[in-house]
Design an enzyme around this catalytic site. Structure first.
Site, PDB file in Angstrom:
ATOM      1  N   ARG A   1       1.082  -1.316  -0.275  1.00 47.52           N
ATOM      2  CA  ARG A   1       0.034   0.134   0.085  1.00 47.52           C
ATOM      3  C   ARG A   1       0.908   1.329   0.044  1.00 47.52           C
ATOM      4  O   ARG A   1       0.510   2.180  -0.789  1.00 47.52           O
ATOM      5  CB  ARG A   1      -0.885   0.022   1.357  1.00 47.52           C
ATOM      6  CG  ARG A   1      -1.872   1.232   1.288  1.00 47.52           C
ATOM      7  CD  ARG A   1      -3.109   0.789   2.515  1.00 47.52           C
ATOM      8  NE  ARG A   1      -3.585   2.197   2.483  1.00 47.52           N
ATOM      9  CZ  ARG A   1      -3.614   2.791   3.757  1.00 47.52           C
ATOM     10  NH1 ARG A   1      -3.150   2.218   4.774  1.00 47.52           N
ATOM     11  NH2 ARG A   1      -4.507   3.963   3.772  1.00 47.52           N
TER      12      ARG A   1
ATOM     13  N   HIS B   1       0.210   4.040  -2.739  1.00 44.46           N
ATOM     14  CA  HIS B   1       0.221   5.548  -2.435  1.00 44.46           C
ATOM     15  C   HIS B   1       1.147   6.557  -2.763  1.00 44.46           C
ATOM     16  O   HIS B   1       0.905   7.755  -2.919  1.00 44.46           O
ATOM     17  CB  HIS B   1      -0.199   5.505  -1.003  1.00 44.46           C
ATOM     18  CG  HIS B   1      -1.698   5.175  -0.746  1.00 44.46           C
ATOM     19  ND1 HIS B   1      -2.568   5.501  -0.015  1.00 44.46           N
ATOM     20  CD2 HIS B   1      -2.482   4.123  -1.515  1.00 44.46           C
ATOM     21  CE1 HIS B   1      -3.699   4.879   0.079  1.00 44.46           C
ATOM     22  NE2 HIS B   1      -3.944   4.122  -1.044  1.00 44.46           N
TER      23      HIS B   1
ATOM     24  N   HIS C   1      -6.050  -6.305  -3.729  1.00 40.93           N
ATOM     25  CA  HIS C   1      -6.970  -6.454  -2.494  1.00 40.93           C
ATOM     26  C   HIS C   1      -6.945  -7.879  -2.075  1.00 40.93           C
ATOM     27  O   HIS C   1      -7.805  -8.080  -1.068  1.00 40.93           O
ATOM     28  CB  HIS C   1      -8.362  -5.726  -2.723  1.00 40.93           C
ATOM     29  CG  HIS C   1      -8.036  -4.118  -2.773  1.00 40.93           C
ATOM     30  ND1 HIS C   1      -9.077  -3.231  -2.904  1.00 40.93           N
ATOM     31  CD2 HIS C   1      -7.026  -3.462  -2.034  1.00 40.93           C
ATOM     32  CE1 HIS C   1      -8.505  -2.145  -2.574  1.00 40.93           C
ATOM     33  NE2 HIS C   1      -7.538  -2.196  -1.891  1.00 40.93           N
TER      34      HIS C   1
ATOM     35  N   TRP D   1      -9.980  -8.888   2.710  1.00 45.99           N
ATOM     36  CA  TRP D   1     -10.731  -9.239   1.552  1.00 45.99           C
ATOM     37  C   TRP D   1     -10.649 -10.464   1.296  1.00 45.99           C
ATOM     38  O   TRP D   1     -11.689 -11.283   0.583  1.00 45.99           O
ATOM     39  CB  TRP D   1     -10.199  -8.443   0.195  1.00 45.99           C
ATOM     40  CG  TRP D   1     -10.347  -6.947   0.085  1.00 45.99           C
ATOM     41  CD1 TRP D   1     -11.570  -6.406  -0.456  1.00 45.99           C
ATOM     42  CD2 TRP D   1      -9.592  -6.004   0.677  1.00 45.99           C
ATOM     43  NE1 TRP D   1     -11.007  -5.073  -0.324  1.00 45.99           N
ATOM     44  CE2 TRP D   1     -10.193  -4.806   0.191  1.00 45.99           C
ATOM     45  CE3 TRP D   1      -8.441  -5.833   1.418  1.00 45.99           C
ATOM     46  CZ2 TRP D   1      -9.641  -3.634   0.712  1.00 45.99           C
ATOM     47  CZ3 TRP D   1      -7.806  -4.696   1.861  1.00 45.99           C
ATOM     48  CH2 TRP D   1      -8.456  -3.688   1.389  1.00 45.99           C
TER      49      TRP D   1
HETATM   50  C1  HEM Z   1      -9.962   2.239  -6.341  1.00 44.27           C
HETATM   51  C2  HEM Z   1      -8.725   1.971  -5.839  1.00 44.27           C
HETATM   52  C3  HEM Z   1      -8.854   1.622  -4.629  1.00 44.27           C
HETATM   53  C4  HEM Z   1      -9.392   1.814  -3.385  1.00 44.27           C
HETATM   54  C5  HEM Z   1     -10.448   2.971  -3.241  1.00 44.27           C
HETATM   55  C6  HEM Z   1      -8.426   1.214  -2.521  1.00 44.27           C
HETATM   56  C7  HEM Z   1      -9.055   1.310  -0.979  1.00 44.27           C
HETATM   57  C8  HEM Z   1      -8.138   0.979   0.004  1.00 44.27           C
HETATM   58  C9  HEM Z   1      -8.726   1.200   1.446  1.00 44.27           C
HETATM   59  C10 HEM Z   1      -9.769   1.800   2.032  1.00 44.27           C
HETATM   60  C11 HEM Z   1      -7.813   0.344   2.313  1.00 44.27           C
HETATM   61  C12 HEM Z   1      -7.926  -0.026   3.784  1.00 44.27           C
HETATM   62  C13 HEM Z   1      -6.793   0.959   4.439  1.00 44.27           C
HETATM   63  C14 HEM Z   1      -6.742   0.526   5.956  1.00 44.27           C
HETATM   64  O1  HEM Z   1      -7.781   0.896   6.300  1.00 44.27           O
HETATM   65  O2  HEM Z   1      -5.642   0.175   6.294  1.00 44.27           O
HETATM   66  C15 HEM Z   1      -6.767  -0.352   1.389  1.00 44.27           C
HETATM   67  C16 HEM Z   1      -5.973  -1.312   1.569  1.00 44.27           C
HETATM   68  C17 HEM Z   1      -4.888  -1.790   0.701  1.00 44.27           C
HETATM   69  N1  HEM Z   1      -5.051  -1.561  -0.517  1.00 44.27           N
HETATM   70 FE1  HEM Z   1      -6.144  -0.446  -1.833  1.00 44.27          FE
HETATM   71  N2  HEM Z   1      -7.447   0.720  -2.819  1.00 44.27           N
HETATM   72  C18 HEM Z   1      -7.558   0.893  -3.952  1.00 44.27           C
HETATM   73  C19 HEM Z   1      -6.682   0.203  -5.093  1.00 44.27           C
HETATM   74  C20 HEM Z   1      -5.486  -0.226  -4.449  1.00 44.27           C
HETATM   75  C21 HEM Z   1      -4.277  -0.747  -5.609  1.00 44.27           C
HETATM   76  C22 HEM Z   1      -4.171  -0.117  -6.805  1.00 44.27           C
HETATM   77  C23 HEM Z   1      -3.483  -1.478  -4.678  1.00 44.27           C
HETATM   78  C24 HEM Z   1      -2.111  -1.870  -5.101  1.00 44.27           C
HETATM   79  C25 HEM Z   1      -1.770  -2.223  -6.494  1.00 44.27           C
HETATM   80  C26 HEM Z   1      -4.091  -1.213  -3.443  1.00 44.27           C
HETATM   81  C27 HEM Z   1      -3.653  -2.130  -2.376  1.00 44.27           C
HETATM   82  C28 HEM Z   1      -3.875  -2.116  -1.086  1.00 44.27           C
HETATM   83  C29 HEM Z   1      -3.199  -3.073  -0.031  1.00 44.27           C
HETATM   84  C30 HEM Z   1      -2.185  -4.016  -0.120  1.00 44.27           C
HETATM   85  C31 HEM Z   1      -3.896  -2.588   0.939  1.00 44.27           C
HETATM   86  C32 HEM Z   1      -3.922  -3.369   2.506  1.00 44.27           C
HETATM   87  C33 HEM Z   1      -3.170  -2.588   3.514  1.00 44.27           C
HETATM   88  C34 HEM Z   1      -3.033  -3.288   4.727  1.00 44.27           C
HETATM   89  O3  HEM Z   1      -3.359  -4.416   5.058  1.00 44.27           O
HETATM   90  O4  HEM Z   1      -2.297  -2.681   5.845  1.00 44.27           O
HETATM   91  N3  HEM Z   1      -5.109  -0.803  -3.402  1.00 44.27           N
HETATM   92  N4  HEM Z   1      -7.048   0.003   0.009  1.00 44.27           N
END
Ligand code: HEM
Length: 412
Positions: free
Chosen positions: A164, A168, A299, A315
């Site tokens: 993430r 970001h 995800h 997820w």
């Molecule tokens: C429409 C696009 C996306 C939205 C709205 C989105 C939204 C989110 C949200 C709300 C979280 C939770 C954060 C938290 O509460 O810790 C999250 C986690 C995460 N996102 Fe996304 N995301 C998007 C696209 C992506 C993309 C493109 C990637 C990587 C290629 C990604 C990788 C991750 C990962 C690995 C986590 C888990 C982080 C953790 O476990 O600490 N996301 N995302």
């Protein structure tokens, strides 16, 4: 449910073994100075093939998983023991470039083909002739990769967090935008990106990487934040992400401001929205629908935290193993409408599966609601290899968005 959980856990053990085998094989190739190159290449190939085969087997069924896992472990062991250590010399030029400390003007425009061109360059460079002007993969790369891997081994949850962070760091990019955004500059260390609500929790990821930066001061923060994500994907059993070093860092908020490079909040996606918002955000970076769906497959990893995004839960059943499970779970809604239902709770709108353990965001559900996104969800649910291939290409593109081609070295 129980057996799928067991399969997930065992598949993960096997993926891990495979993940250990692959970077080991890679490093052996890069440090072939004191070994016959052909031999090492052969050994690496064999180890990689064995690891892949074992990984595939492990996913088949719980019955065959045990054997597959142990053969993957064997493959990992032989790959790890099969060649010389890390390191490798002759990479001083990059150090000079990266250590110069100056901040170069950004050029706009996406890298057309991080993959295609640079793979050829990497091949060419294994002989005597090096392409002119490109810095070789820095000497610290293998050591940094090992350090990131051991951070993840100490706590599995760090893998998704680092992915993430990389996303970001890069996902603020706007093609032709002013400022351009993207990973170059490592602006997330300073305001306004450090304070962006979308980045909540990522201060933990940056703090985790700080000791690695101290131990390897020549790597820029911008390279470290992105490279750690690439290493994490592979270490969690995912594909190798082609990576090029060469980003540089802003040193202060004032420096960012005077370069007019500060990126205001609002460029990263809002999980409460739908398909048109997703397209606005990712088309702005230069991605197409297929790449958007492939990237979303990340995800499968990690979870939402109420104290970070307000959403809650993982997820997938195996959130520290890279796989196509996210698509498999979304595809269940296509096959059996009503599989995912809106969760009744005090928090923001999110969906739950029949077990109540898993979640989907509104933006995740948009991928099956939208006619153009849906076929890619179905494709990746059926074909993990296609997902891995497309994810690796799109994630590599993402990590290099907005970085001046002239600054980037050879592909690791
Ligand atoms: C429409 C696009 C996306 C939205 C709205 C989105 C939204 C989110 C949200 C709300 C979280 C939770 C954060 C938290 O509460 O810790 C999250 C986690 C995460 N996102 Fe996304 N995301 C998007 C696209 C992506 C993309 C493109 C990637 C990587 C290629 C990604 C990788 C991750 C990962 C690995 C986590 C888990 C982080 C953790 O476990 O600490 N996301 N995302």
């Amino acid at each position: 449910m129980q057996s799928s959980r067991i399969a997930s856990v065992l598949a993960r053990a096997s993926s891990r073994a495979a993940a250990v085998a692959r970077p080991a094989a890679r490093r052996n190739l890069s440090s072939a100075a004191d070994a016959a190159k052909g031999k090492v290449k052969e050994a690496a190939k064999t180890a990689e093939a064995a690891a892949e085969a074992a990984k595939g087997k492990a996913r088949e069924a719980a019955k065959t998983v045990e054997g597959a896992a142990s053969s993957a472990a064997g493959a990992a062991k032989s790959a790890a023991g099969g060649g010389g250590g890390g390191g490798g010399g002759g990479v001083i030029l990059f150090g000079l470039l990266a250590g110069a400390g100056g901040y170069y003007a950004y050029t706009q425009g996406m890298l057309d083909s991080v993959l295609g061109k640079s793979d050829k360059a990497a091949e060419a460079s294994s002989g005597d002739a090096k392409p002119a002007g490109k810095a070789p993969v820095p000497a610290y790369a293998a050591k940094v990769a090992t350090a990131v891997e051991s951070l993840i081994d100490d706590d599995d949850n760090r893998g998704p967090l680092l992915v993430r962070l990389a996303w970001h760091s890069s996902g603020t990019y706007a093609k032709g935008g002013s400022p351009a955004g993207g990973s170059d500059g490592a602006r997330m260390r300073f305001s306004p990106e450090a304070k962006d609500g979308a980045n909540a929790g990522l201060e933990k990821a940056r703090a985790l990487l700080e000791p690695i930066k101290k131990a390897h001061p020549d790597i820029s923060y911008a390279d470290l934040y992105t490279y750690a994500g690439a290493v994490a994907i592979e270490h969690m059993g995912g594909p190798h992400i082609p990576f090029r070093f060469g980003r540089s860092d802003f040193r202060s908020e004032a420096e960012i401001a005077s370069a007019k490079a500060a990126v205001a909040s609002g460029r990263l996606p809002d999980a409460a929205q739908g398909a048109s918002h997703i397209r606005d955000v990712f088309y702005r970076m230069g991605f197409n629908d297929q790449e958007i769906v492939a990237l979303s497959g990340a995800h499968t990893l990690g979870r939402c935290h109420t104290d970070r995004s307000g959403f809650e839960g993982p997820w997938s059943f195996a959130p520290t193993t890279m796989s196509n499970q996210y698509f498999d779970l979304l595809n269940k809604e296509i096959e059996k409408p009503g599989y995912w239902t809106v969760r009744k709770w005090d928090g923001p709108k999110q969906y739950k599966d029949p077990t109540g353990e898993l979640m989907m965001l509104p933006t995740d559900m948009a991928l099956i609601e939208d006619d153009k996104f849906r076929p890619y969800v179905q494709l990746y649910a059926k074909d993990e290899a296609a997902f891995f291939k497309d994810f690796a290409a799109a994630f590599a593109t993402l990590l290099h968005l907005g970085v001046d081609e002239a600054k980037l070295g050879e592909t690791a």
